[in-house]
Scaffold this motif. Structure first.
Motif, PDB file in Angstrom:
ATOM      1  N   PHE A 362      -0.549   5.986   1.521  1.00 55.49           N
ATOM      2  CA  PHE A 362      -0.984   5.321   0.364  1.00 55.49           C
ATOM      3  C   PHE A 362       0.075   4.286   0.070  1.00 55.49           C
ATOM      4  O   PHE A 362       0.224   4.004  -1.141  1.00 55.49           O
ATOM      5  N   SER A 363       0.826   3.492   0.874  1.00 59.86           N
ATOM      6  CA  SER A 363       1.492   2.202   0.634  1.00 59.86           C
ATOM      7  C   SER A 363       0.469   1.349   0.209  1.00 59.86           C
ATOM      8  O   SER A 363      -0.769   1.242   0.588  1.00 59.86           O
ATOM      9  N   PRO A 364       0.874   0.467  -0.685  1.00 56.30           N
ATOM     10  CA  PRO A 364      -0.119  -0.718  -1.179  1.00 56.30           C
ATOM     11  C   PRO A 364      -0.624  -1.494   0.163  1.00 56.30           C
ATOM     12  O   PRO A 364      -1.757  -2.111   0.253  1.00 56.30           O
ATOM     13  N   GLU A 365       0.237  -1.803   1.168  1.00 56.39           N
ATOM     14  CA  GLU A 365      -0.130  -2.448   2.302  1.00 56.39           C
ATOM     15  C   GLU A 365      -1.288  -1.568   3.051  1.00 56.39           C
ATOM     16  O   GLU A 365      -2.247  -2.175   3.550  1.00 56.39           O
ATOM     17  N   GLU A 366      -1.251  -0.293   3.103  1.00 56.50           N
ATOM     18  CA  GLU A 366      -2.120   0.573   3.931  1.00 56.50           C
ATOM     19  C   GLU A 366      -3.527   0.702   3.105  1.00 56.50           C
ATOM     20  O   GLU A 366      -4.332   0.697   3.701  1.00 56.50           O
ATOM     21  N   ILE A 367      -3.400   0.747   1.808  1.00 52.40           N
ATOM     22  CA  ILE A 367      -4.451   0.770   0.893  1.00 52.40           C
ATOM     23  C   ILE A 367      -5.413  -0.441   1.235  1.00 52.40           C
ATOM     24  O   ILE A 367      -6.551  -0.448   1.406  1.00 52.40           O
ATOM     25  N   ASP A 368      -4.451  -1.606   1.338  1.00 50.26           N
ATOM     26  CA  ASP A 368      -5.140  -2.947   1.390  1.00 50.26           C
ATOM     27  C   ASP A 368      -5.936  -2.969   2.911  1.00 50.26           C
ATOM     28  O   ASP A 368      -7.062  -3.272   2.835  1.00 50.26           O
ATOM     29  N   ARG A 369      -4.991  -2.807   3.838  1.00 43.83           N
ATOM     30  CA  ARG A 369      -5.603  -2.589   5.254  1.00 43.83           C
ATOM     31  C   ARG A 369      -6.992  -1.755   5.392  1.00 43.83           C
ATOM     32  O   ARG A 369      -7.998  -2.485   5.934  1.00 43.83           O
ATOM     33  N   VAL A 370      -6.777  -0.476   4.949  1.00 44.36           N
ATOM     34  CA  VAL A 370      -8.023   0.297   5.206  1.00 44.36           C
ATOM     35  C   VAL A 370      -9.196  -0.321   4.422  1.00 44.36           C
ATOM     36  O   VAL A 370     -10.364  -0.219   4.804  1.00 44.36           O
ATOM     37  N   GLY A 371      -8.907  -0.724   2.964  1.00 45.86           N
ATOM     38  CA  GLY A 371      -9.964  -1.184   2.365  1.00 45.86           C
ATOM     39  C   GLY A 371     -10.666  -2.488   2.934  1.00 45.86           C
ATOM     40  O   GLY A 371     -11.829  -2.458   2.713  1.00 45.86           O
ATOM     41  N   ARG A 372      -9.810  -3.420   3.556  1.00 44.17           N
ATOM     42  CA  ARG A 372     -10.372  -4.455   4.178  1.00 44.17           C
ATOM     43  C   ARG A 372     -11.189  -4.077   5.414  1.00 44.17           C
ATOM     44  O   ARG A 372     -12.263  -4.671   5.463  1.00 44.17           O
ATOM     45  N   PHE A 373     -10.714  -3.184   6.015  1.00 48.18           N
ATOM     46  CA  PHE A 373     -11.526  -2.653   7.354  1.00 48.18           C
ATOM     47  C   PHE A 373     -12.902  -1.921   6.848  1.00 48.18           C
ATOM     48  O   PHE A 373     -13.877  -2.168   7.606  1.00 48.18           O
TER      49      PHE A 373
END
Ligand code: SF4
Length: 896
Positions: A362-373
């Protein structure tokens, strides 16, 4: 009918039980059943199956199945409805809950029995579109501490090794794992290594289990002290200069801090031994063997994981492998044996509340990455509630809507009584299930959704060695049963997320899952199956078992970390300074014992599938508590009598098994029985809801408890063609599948007259014969329909309980001979059907009495002889430890 349909081909699929993940060949019989055998080409088992896998054919059928969606009406009764109505109701309830209370008022509770595709879709809906991370799973109760330990040490949830390492290790250490019963096919693989190559086996467990019987060294460690033992080992390795300094320097950090803490906990062999309740010479032997054996694999399982310090225990073990660089090489490494068939798949898709997806957090980068995918409209921003906390939030009224899929939390969660009560507070309680009735369904579910079962499911699972295998359907979906992913996608579409959930079949989901694993990965995450992101439907259907990683660039590897490359920011592993062990709850005068829980050889989870097999039910047919002889004497318990076990959370009444393999001060109860299968044996109700601070996994093996004898006047059994029977009030009963019907073992304080009245009233007009001797407390009844035994009730004085083996044999006959009928009420068959006694070998149906007769007649003197004469132990090998015990005991008795 064409030739193909007369002889349908075998379908390659995967066993639905444990994390070994054995390949199965299923040959449908055209009538809803199938012939089952091991898949010789599957690398997890090479054709072998254990007793549970071998009996899978007996568990097929529709007698217990949920076949239509059901909705609870205003009259509080569940009634069949269309899928349309059920799905509209679920979607409407979720929407209203989210609008009124926010997304965190919704939760999904999933299961390691789900396929990866089911898991993926449920996780995506909750974390990407509902906007909460309240998705957890029964895997939290199974291996969450291993996940947390891996992530702390490696930066990723990676199992470094593979099963082949068990063939090449010279030393195999099993910690908190009754592998002989819980992972039997792997255990037989270890035994072959021991026999063929002379590998040593060490078993570390508070109980002397069937696994310990085969050990070269058994360490009956005191409950909760495993981390002391491995801290002592770390110190020993450092002092003997047995560490791999080069590996430590190049690939790890924090060694000195971990070693310093280990020195505080266990500075020498004597201190470690004393703290663990072990003999110093045994601890010394373990340490010396570890020091002197480069090829060592340490396997751990629920005895390590199910602890309020489970994560520290895992890290204490991993520390020793990192310190010696014995990781990711042939025959070397720490190895988490997962309990469930798809615990690993659930981890891959982020089925735990503290993971996102594809091994991301749940790091901001990972949330962003999964959200974009996902092109997700409403990504969860933080971790959700883990299992126990989820149900506590339900109890507090914070979670209002719960969807349970493929699991039975009212049986398996700790403090299960309080958990069941909490469910009554839900505004919306949805259960996706195979069965029409279980403890969770019967706890007030508002909506039941009929799910595809094993044999009908279509998708993938991942086993303990990261091997992805197909579960393929070989039976048509019965009634209105549908795959779980389909039900979730339908609800998602009704919530307005049609584009993101427009899956046509499981292959679509798998491709998306594989693509996400590779998305912006570039080697920064371990889980990468990008090579499968574009596979066609045909190739998906024909997919052979394969291990991850399998990246799009074609790069794969069998093992991890031999040359470092950990998934931390600096690519180095972390040594962890573990905390000094302390059991969360102390024993007291009121609760002087520790309650340990676990599995038995021939049952699985809450028995909804394995409990359908008469063969499996014959091994240990009733719930029991194992007690050390000294504790039994102190409490006034008798072998085969009954005992009441009380903890601050609940009460169970169980049969007493006095066993010196049980540690003094500790009692053991199996987890399988529940309110469907016994009157008072739902052990989850006894277990403290204490959890590990890192993993959230409950402490299922150390609840303070007390035990007291319970005396019944009468004992006996009922054999019936019915599955559910309302027995006289006050009866202690347990139910077991028998060939042709159902058996109930009963005990009561009623008099025989009351049993006679109950039996004759229950039978109505059916013809019956009876024998009644009230002064001696004996009553026997046998009822017939068209010459076939329809029901049989035997009750007698508790001290002389009637046995049912010969009668059970008659229950399978279509026509009971006049001679047998006359002899039946004596409890023996007239034509000499031997009483085979309690089952030992489930594969060939060989009972204890048969084996003992063979030994007594000197036809057999060894386990190998038993195999040759009776076939027992020659298939899966699960019963070999028991056979060895029987032979040893009978020879000892003879010598005496
Ligand atoms: S060891 Fe037994 S239960 Fe486990 S997967 Fe293999 S056959 Fe199934």
């Amino acid at each position: 009918m064409n030739a193909l349909s007369q002889h349908p081909p075998s379908v390659r699929t995967t066993c639905p039980y444990c994390g070994v993940g054995c390949g199965v060949l299923a040959k449908p019989d055209g009538h809803g059943g199938a012939e089952i055998s091991g898949d010789p080409e599957h690398p997890a088992n090479f054709g072998r199956l254990c007793s549970k896998g071998s009996a899978l054919g007996e568990t097929l059928g529709l007698t217990t199945r949920l076949l239509h969606p059901m909705l609870r009406g205003a009259d509080d009764r569940l009634k069949p409805v269309s899928w349309e109505t059920a799905l509209d109701h679920v979607a409407g309830g979720l929407r209203q809950t989210i609008q009124t209370y926010g997304p965190d008022a919704v939760a999904f509770y999933l299961s390691g029995q789900l396929l990866t595709e089911d898991y993926y879709v449920a996780n995506k809906l909750m974390k990407g579109f509902i906007g909460s991370a309240n998705v957890d799973t029964n895997s939290r109760l199974c291996m969450a501490s291993s996940v947390a330990g891996h992530r702390r040490a490696f930066g990723s949830d990676t199992v470094p090794g593979v099963y082949e390492d068990l063939d090449h290790a010279d030393l195999i250490i099993l910690v908190g794992s009754n592998t002989a019963w819980c992972h039997p096919v792997l255990f037989q693989r270890m035994m072959r290594n021991r026999q063929d190559r002379g590998a040593k086996l060490v078993v570390i467990d508070p109980r002397r289990t069937a696994t310990a019987d085969d050990a070269d060294l058994f360490l009956p460690v005191a409950p909760g002290t495993d981390a002391v033992l491995f801290s002592g080992l770390l110190v020993h390795l450092a002092e003997r200069n047995a560490c791999d300094v080069d590996y430590i320097t190049r690939h790890t950090t924090d060694f000195e801090t971990a070693l310093e803490r280990a020195r505080e906990i266990a500075p020498d062999v004597e201190t470690a031994a004393a703290a663990c309740g072990l003999e110093s010479r045994d601890v010394q032997k373990l340490f010396d063997w570890f020091c002197g054996t480069p090829k060592v694999v340490t396997c751990f399982s629920q005895g390590v994981n199910q602890s309020a310090q489970g994560t520290d225990k895992v890290n204490a073990i991993i520390n020793c492998h990192l310190a010696t660089g014995r990781i990711g090489r042939l025959g070397q490494g720490p190895f988490s044996l997962t309990g469930q068939p798809n615990a690993m798949g659930g981890r891959e898709v982020g089925g735990l509340a503290n993971q996102l997806a594809a091994h991301m957090g749940f790091s901001p980068e990972e949330i962003d990455r999964v959200g974009r995918f996902w092109r997700a409209s409403n990504m969860a921003q933080h971790e959700g509630h883990k299992a126990v906390q989820m149900f506590e939030a339900i109890a507090r009224g914070e979670i209002k809507a719960l969807w349970v899929m493929g699991t039975n939390p009212v049986v398996s969660l700790p403090d299960a009584g309080a958990m069941r009560e909490a469910l009554g507070k839900l505004d919306l309680f949805v259960v996706s299930e195979n069965v029409l009735s279980n403890d969770t369904v019967n706890s007030g579910a508002h909506v039941l959704l009929p799910a595809a079962a094993w044999g009908e499911k279509d998708g993938t699972v991942t086993n303990s060695e990261r091997r992805i295998s197909r579960q393929r359907p070989f039976l048509a979906l019965p009634g209105e049963a549908r795959p779980d992913w389909w039900a979730v996608a339908e609800v998602a579409q009704r919530l307005g997320f049609a584009d993101a959930f427009a899956y046509r079949h499981a292959a679509d989901i798998f491709r998306e899952h594989a693509a996400l694993s590779a998305f912006e990965n570039d080697g920064v995450r371990d889980f990468d199956i990008g090579a499968l992101a574009a596979i066609g439907d045909e190739r998906y259907n024909a997919l052979d078992p394969l291990q991850w990683p399998a990246s799009a660039s074609g790069q794969g590897r069998e093992r991890f970390f031999a040359d470092g490359g950990f998934y931390t920011a600096d690519r180095k592993a972390r040594f962890i300074a573990v905390e000094p062990p302390r059991l969360r709850q102390s024993t007291s005068t009121r609760y002087p014992l520790r309650l340990n829980t676990g599995r038995v050889r021939d049952q699985w989870h809450t028995m909804t599938r394995s409990g359908l097999s008469p063969r499996l039910g014959s091994h240990l047919p009733e719930p029991f508590v194992e007690v050390h002889p000294a504790d039994a004497a102190a409490a006034g318990l008798e072998q085969d009598g009954f005992a009441r076990i009380t903890t601050p959370y609940g009460i169970c009444t169980l049969k007493v098994v006095i066993d010196d393999g049980q540690q003094c001060g500790s009692i053991f109860v199996p987890i399988h029985w529940n309110d469907e299968t016994a009157a008072s044996a739902r052990v989850g109700e006894l277990v403290a809801p204490e959890t590990d601070p890192f993993s959230g996994q409950p402490e299922s093996k150390a609840t303070p408890a007390t035990i007291a004898p319970v005396v019944f006047r009468l004992r006996g059994f009922l054999l019936t063609r019915e599955r559910a029977v309302a027995l006289p009030p006050g009866t202690l009963w347990s139910r077991v599948a028998i060939a042709g019907g159902t058996g109930f073992l009963v005990a009561s304080d009623g008099d025989v007259g009351a049993w006679r009245d109950w039996a004759t009233a229950s039978l109505g007009d059916i013809e019956f014969a009876e024998y009644s001797d009230p002064p001696h407390g004996t009553y026997r009844l046998a009822a017939f329909v068209d010459g076939r035994l329809e029901a049989c009730l035997f009750v007698g004085p508790a001290e002389d309980a009637p046995r049912w083996d010969a009668i059970k044999a008659l229950f399978t006959a279509d026509d009971v001979s006049a001679r047998d009928r006359r002899a039946l009420l004596s409890g023996r068959s007239a034509d000499g059907i031997a009483e085979s006694g309690p089952l030992v070998c489930a594969c060939f149906g060989v009972g204890l009495a048969t084996i003992r007769d063979a030994i007594a007649s000197r036809r057999v003197v060894s386990v190998e002889d038993i195999g040759r004469a009776l076939k027992a132990g020659t298939n899966c090998g699960s019963c070999l430890p028991e056979l060895r015990k029987i032979v040893a005991r009978d020879h000892a008795e003879e010598a005496a």
